[in-house]
Scaffold this motif. Structure first.
Motif: not given
Length: 83
Positions: A9-14, A16-19, A24-25
């Motif tokens: 979760f943190a890696t995708i958000a921070l 890759f700026d993931g939504s 969730t996917f």
């Protein structure tokens, strides 16, 4: 898996700026599937380690058969409602 989910979760958000949808996917959709299968496998392993071979076989058969019945029932319901 829970630690890995937090890291993901943190890696995708921070990084890759993931939504939230992308988070969730990957976290729930991908990791959640592995977690569910791991729990199923562990339940079976515990039964076998206790010597409950018959109960283990019934657990596997019932789980797979009921899952397939549920999928085909869902398909039939959807087809009846949509068409």
């Amino acid at each position: 898996p829970i630690l890995l989910m937090g890291i993901l979760f943190a890696t995708i958000a921070l990084r890759f700026d993931g939504s939230p949808q992308v988070q969730t996917f990957f976290a729930t959709g991908i990791l959640g599937g592995f977690t569910t299968f791991s729990a199923f496998s562990m339940d079976f392993a515990r039964l076998v380690e206790r010597g409950d071979f018959t109960q283990g076989a019934v657990y596997i058969a019932a789980s797979v058969l009921l899952s397939l019945v549920a999928v085909f029932t869902g398909l039939a319901v959807a087809r009846a409602v949509v068409t």
